[in-house]
Scaffold this motif. Structure first.
Motif, short mmCIF file in Angstrom:
data_model
loop_
_atom_site.label_atom_id
_atom_site.label_comp_id
_atom_site.label_asym_id
_atom_site.label_seq_id
_atom_site.Cartn_x
_atom_site.Cartn_y
_atom_site.Cartn_z
N ILE A 112 -16.33 -9.82 -32.46
CA ILE A 112 -17.14 -10.99 -32.78
C ILE A 112 -16.43 -11.75 -33.90
O ILE A 112 -16.17 -11.20 -34.97
N SER A 153 -17.11 -12.72 -28.62
CA SER A 153 -18.16 -13.69 -28.93
C SER A 153 -17.85 -14.39 -30.25
O SER A 153 -17.21 -13.81 -31.13
N THR A 196 -25.93 -10.11 -32.10
CA THR A 196 -24.99 -10.18 -30.99
C THR A 196 -24.25 -8.85 -30.85
O THR A 196 -24.06 -8.35 -29.73
N ASP A 246 -24.42 -14.37 -25.50
CA ASP A 246 -23.64 -15.58 -25.26
C ASP A 246 -22.27 -15.44 -25.88
O ASP A 246 -22.14 -14.89 -26.97
N LYS A 247 -21.25 -15.98 -25.20
CA LYS A 247 -19.91 -15.94 -25.81
C LYS A 247 -19.85 -16.89 -27.01
O LYS A 247 -19.29 -16.54 -28.04
N GLU A 248 -20.43 -18.06 -26.90
CA GLU A 248 -20.40 -19.02 -28.02
C GLU A 248 -21.80 -19.17 -28.60
O GLU A 248 -22.72 -19.61 -27.92
N ASN A 249 -21.96 -18.79 -29.85
CA ASN A 249 -23.26 -18.92 -30.54
C ASN A 249 -23.11 -19.95 -31.64
O ASN A 249 -22.68 -19.62 -32.76
#
Ligand code: FRU
Length: 326
Positions: A92, A105, A256, A267-270
Motif C-alpha cells: 500500500i 493499492s 485497506t 479499491d486500487k486507488e483510494n
C-alpha cells in the motif's frame, strides 16, 4: 492461547518527525486497536531515501505480510518496492508515490488536483491579475511534482496571473524561510506565496515578516492540520490566508490493509478529498475537528474501562478456580 501475531504489517515512513506524519501514525494505531492480532513494524527513514531502502530490505528479511510505505522520493524507492511486490507481498502506497504501478493499492490525496484547485482559488482572489512566488516541496517527491504541475496548469488559464519565481523548501519550514529570505528583495511586488505545505508557508511568513514587515502578501499552504501549531490554527489566526486540506489517510490505509490480508474487496486507488480552508469556513472546520477529537478521547476512555473490567473478571476466574480445586 498463542501470542504470535496473526499478521505483521511493515510501515515505512519517509520522515516521522513532523506533526502531519505523527497524526498519520496515530490514526493507524487507533484503527489497529480494533485488530489485536495485527502487529505494526514501524520504521522512520528521517527524510533519507537510502536509509528508507535499507529499512524496507530489513523488513522483507524479517518477513512482513504487507508493506505500507510513504516513499521519500519516488525514483530511488521504486526498485525496492517493486521487489516486495514481485515477491508477493501486498504493497500500500500512502501519500507519496513510486514511479511504477507495481503496487497493490494507493491511499492519499490527488496532488495534481490540490495544485489546480489552489491555482483557481488564488487566481479568483487576485481577480485574474497578479504575481506569485511558489515554494515547492522536495524535488523528487511525488506530491511536489504533482502539486507543481496542477498549480501550473491552473494558473496557465489566467493570462494576467504569473508564477514570478519558484524556490524549493524541501517540505521544511526552516529551508523555506531561508529560500524565501534569499529571493524576496528581488520580488517585493508579489501578491501571493503558494507553499506546497503549511510548514513551508509558516517559514515563508516568518521570512516576509522580517524582510517586509508591512507587506500585504497573502500566503496559501497545504495540509490544514488541526492542532495548536498547525495549518487550521494559522488560518484562523490570519497568518495564512488559506490552506488546502490534505488528509493523512492513516485510518484508510489500515482498513485497506486488513481488507487485502483478509481477501476482502478493496479499491486500487483510494483518493481522499480536499477542500480550501480560509476565513469563511475555518471556524467550522476547527469545531468539527475538536468534536471528533473529544469523541476519540471518549472512545479511548471506554476502551480502558473495558480492559479494566476484563482484568477484574480474569482475576475472579482465577480465584474461583482456586476455590474449586482446594
Ligand atoms: C509531511 C509533508 C506534508 C505534505 C506531505 C507531502 O511530511 O511534508 O506537509 O503535505 O508531506 O508528502
Amino acid at each position: 492461547k498463542n501470542d504470535e501475531p496473526e499478521y505483521t504489517i511493515g510501515f515505512s515512513q519517509c520522515i516521522g518527525s513532523d506533526e502531519w506524519r505523527r497524526t498519520m501514525l496515530d490514526e493507524m494505531k487507533r484503527e489497529l486497536s480494533f485488530y489485536p492480532g495485527v502487529k505494526l513494524l514501524y520504521e522512520d527513514a528521517e527524510g533519507n531515501s537510502k536509509k528508507q531502502i535499507g529499512q524496507v530490505k530489513e523488513m522483507l528479511r524479517k518477513k512482513i505480510d504487507l508493506l505500507i510505505i510513504s516513499p521519500n522520493e519516488a525514483r530511488p524507492l521504486t526498485p525496492v518496492v517493486e521487489e516486495a511486490f514481485n515477491r508477493g507481498i501486498p504493497v500500500i502506497i500512502i501519500d507519496r508515490k513510486i514511479s511504477s504501478n507495481l503496487y497493490t493499492s494507493y491511499v492519499g490525496g490527488n496532488n495534481f488536483e490540490i495544485g489546480r484547485i489552489a491555482a483557481e482559488y488564488i487566481a479568483g482572489k487576485l481577480n485574474g491579475k497578479g504575481k506569485i512566488l511558489e515554494v515547492m516541496g522536495l524535488p523528487g517527491s511525488s506530491p511536489a511534482i504533482e502539486r507543481q504541475r496542477g498549480f501550473n496548469e491552473g494558473i496557465s488559464k489566467y493570462p494576467g496571473v504569473h508564477i514570478a519565481k519558484q524556490v524549493y523548501g524541501n517540505w521544511l519550514k526552516r529551508e523555506a524561510e531561508k529560500e524565501v529570505a534569499k529571493v524576496i528583495s528581488a520580488y517585493q511586488d508579489i501578491d501571493v506565496v503558494f507553499a506546497h505545505n503549511d510548514q513551508m508557508a509558516l517559514g515563508s511568513y516568518q521570512a516576509l515578516k522580517r524582510s517586509l514587515p508591512a507587506s500585504k502578501i497573502k500566503i496559501v499552504g497545504v495540509d490544514a492540520l488541526p492542532g495548536a501549531s498547525n495549518g487550521l490554527r494559522y488560518v484562523s489566526d490570519g497568518i495564512l490566508y488559506a490552506s488546502m486540506l490534505y488528509p493523512t489517510g492513516g485510518k484508510e490505509a489500515i482498513r485497506t490493509a486488513l481488507a487485502i490480508l483478509n481477501h476482502m474487496p478493496f479499491d486500487k486507488e483510494n483518493i481522499l478529498k480536499t477542500l480550501v480552508v480560509d476565513s469563511s469556513n475555518v471556524q467550522l472546520m476547527k469545531l468539527q475537528s475538536d468534536k471528533i477529537n473529544s469523541q476519540q478521547i471518549d472512545i479511548e476512555r471506554q476502551q480502558e474501562m473495558l480492559e479494566e473490567q476484563r482484568k477484574i473478571y480474569h482475576n475472579q476466574q482465577i480465584f474461583l478456580n482456586i476455590l474449586v480445586v482446594s
